[in-house]
Design a protein around this motif. Structure first.
Motif, mmCIF file in Angstrom:
data_model
loop_
_atom_site.group_PDB
_atom_site.id
_atom_site.type_symbol
_atom_site.label_atom_id
_atom_site.label_comp_id
_atom_site.label_asym_id
_atom_site.label_seq_id
_atom_site.Cartn_x
_atom_site.Cartn_y
_atom_site.Cartn_z
ATOM 1 N N GLN A 80 20.395 19.058 49.926
ATOM 2 C CA GLN A 80 21.217 20.021 50.638
ATOM 3 C C GLN A 80 21.599 21.203 49.739
ATOM 4 O O GLN A 80 22.712 21.690 49.758
ATOM 5 N N ASP A 122 24.721 20.298 60.864
ATOM 6 C CA ASP A 122 24.113 21.010 59.745
ATOM 7 C C ASP A 122 24.307 22.496 59.980
ATOM 8 O O ASP A 122 24.089 22.991 61.104
ATOM 9 N N THR A 132 24.285 23.306 54.534
ATOM 10 C CA THR A 132 25.241 22.268 54.161
ATOM 11 C C THR A 132 25.631 21.454 55.381
ATOM 12 O O THR A 132 25.684 21.975 56.497
ATOM 13 N N LEU A 195 34.214 20.337 55.576
ATOM 14 C CA LEU A 195 33.084 20.248 54.657
ATOM 15 C C LEU A 195 33.586 20.350 53.222
ATOM 16 O O LEU A 195 34.770 20.573 52.981
ATOM 17 N N THR A 198 31.259 22.207 47.665
ATOM 18 C CA THR A 198 30.045 22.004 46.871
ATOM 19 C C THR A 198 28.836 22.162 47.777
ATOM 20 O O THR A 198 28.223 21.177 48.185
ATOM 21 N N VAL A 199 28.482 23.397 48.117
ATOM 22 C CA VAL A 199 27.379 23.626 49.051
ATOM 23 C C VAL A 199 26.038 23.733 48.331
ATOM 24 O O VAL A 199 25.006 23.904 48.976
ATOM 25 N N THR A 216 28.180 31.642 47.460
ATOM 26 C CA THR A 216 29.074 30.701 48.135
ATOM 27 C C THR A 216 30.227 31.396 48.838
ATOM 28 O O THR A 216 30.602 31.020 49.954
#
Length: 375
Positions: A80, A122, A132, A195, A198-199, A216
């Protein structure tokens, strides 16, 4: 069996008990001074300590949701990460794809119009191409006929680092708390998009647009709201969006709300810090770009940038939180700007952990609800 499996935890604990019992039982037989007896004592002590350490570690991971899988634990989770596959958008029919739906616990949990619904999704950023997973909580009103033409406010909810999105559902109980508060008339029904920050795992990007790396901040400021709005009935105006987070997620929430008041009307940081760290988990976030580094420093932003028209909430504890003095200082700095609004939750005691945040989440959701509009 997965890292978070109860079977793994119980088997490890049972093995630790068995080794401890065996050590006590066999110790007299291994009291001699020959190499076999000494080796046996060393092996039993090492095995028992290792099993106890593993049991405690697994229990702590179950309680706090640090890692979601063995691959995540050993830094091998790469599926991911940053995606540059534009066909993913077409194949999913858009930037957000629903993978699964889950029922809410409690009465009426099988009927979304009575209990709401949690969807596993997703999300792929149209501009950043970051992909992510996330969980989306839809309140019961979302499915009720009398609200079918209504849009709902939305709050992005972030974990700390490394964290797991599932912990926001199962450990911090955001959906359950939001449902109960709305049912009791203490907050308006809201969509929650849950979520982790940490993508681009395993890297901790601190919600920064990393030069030559994951963008990000842009993902959270633009791509995420756009993806959610394209799929769900959420308000289109900035007053309809808020962002909440704990620890690293709390820093991200404050920063994104301050940098992007045109996207988020409010940001809440539970046990946040105020400057992006640089350590082995982050790598070089700024690549020598001083302006980017300054922008990631909330103290610098308060001093050098125009005050954003947004609302902020910070939390800490007088005993147990290392950010207490910094949080009081941050409150004073924000108050001095006149335009940015600041609120706080200060507990008498509470550590940097889930139990503390569960005590703060109901008031935080109420605060957020009061600052968001439906449209």
């Amino acid at each position: 069996m997965g890292l978070t499996s109860n079977k793994v935890l119980w088997l490890t604990a049972a093995f630790a008990v068995l080794l401890f019992t065996g050590t006590v039982w066999l110790w007299p037989r291994l009291a001699r001074r020959n190499w076999r007896a000494v080796s046996g004592r060393v092996a039993l002590l090492f095995g028992t300590q290792l099993a106890l350490f593993a049991s405690v570690g697994l229990a702590a991971n179950q309680a706090f949701g640090f890692y979601a899988s063995w691959a995540d634990l050993f830094g091998r989770e790469k599926a991911q990460g940053v995606v540059v596959d534009h066909t993913a958008l077409r194949g999913a029919g858009g930037p957000l794809a629903v993978l699964d739906t889950g029922r809410m616990a409690g009465a009426g949990g099988s009927r979304p119009e009575a209990a709401g619904q949690i969807q596993k999704v997703d999300i792929v950023g149209r501009t950043t191409h970051i992909a992510t997973p996330a969980y989306v909580y839809l309140p019961p009103e979302y499915f009720q006929a009398r609200y079918r033409a209504r849009t709902f406010p939305a709050a992005v909810v972030l974990t700390g680092y490394p964290g797991t999105a599932q912990a926001l559902v199962n450990k911090l109980h955001y959906p359950r708390t939001a449902r109960e508060l709305a049912k009791n008339g203490r907050m308006q029904p809201m969509i929650l998009v849950m979520l982790r920050p940490t993508v681009a795992p395993p890297r901790d990007t601190e919600c920064v647009d990393v030069p030559g790396g994951p963008q990000t901040e842009t993902f959270f400021a633009k791509d995420l709201p756009d993806a959610v709005a394209a799929h769900y009935r959420v308000g289109q105006k900035p007053r309809s969006w808020g962002i909440i987070g704990d620890s690293t997620g709390g820093y991200c929430a404050l920063k994104i709300a301050m940098h992007h008041p045109g996207a988020y009307a409010a940001g809440a940081g539970l046990s946040p810090y105020y400057t992006a760290p640089i350590d082995p988990t982050t790598g070089d976030l700024f690549r020598g770009d001083r302006s980017l580094r300054d922008r990631a420093d909330l103290w610098w932003c308060l001093k050098h940038l125009p005050a954003p028209d947004t609302s902020l909430l910070v939390t800490s504890s007088r005993i147990g939180e290392s950010n207490y003095k910094a949080t009081l200082k941050f409150i004073e700095r924000v108050r001095a700007t006149k335009l940015t609004r600041i609120s706080s939750i200060i507990l008498e005691s509470g550590g940097h952990n889930f139990n503390t945040w569960r005590r703060e989440i109901p008031a935080t959701l109420q605060w957020m609800s009061g600052r968001l509009s439906k449209r």
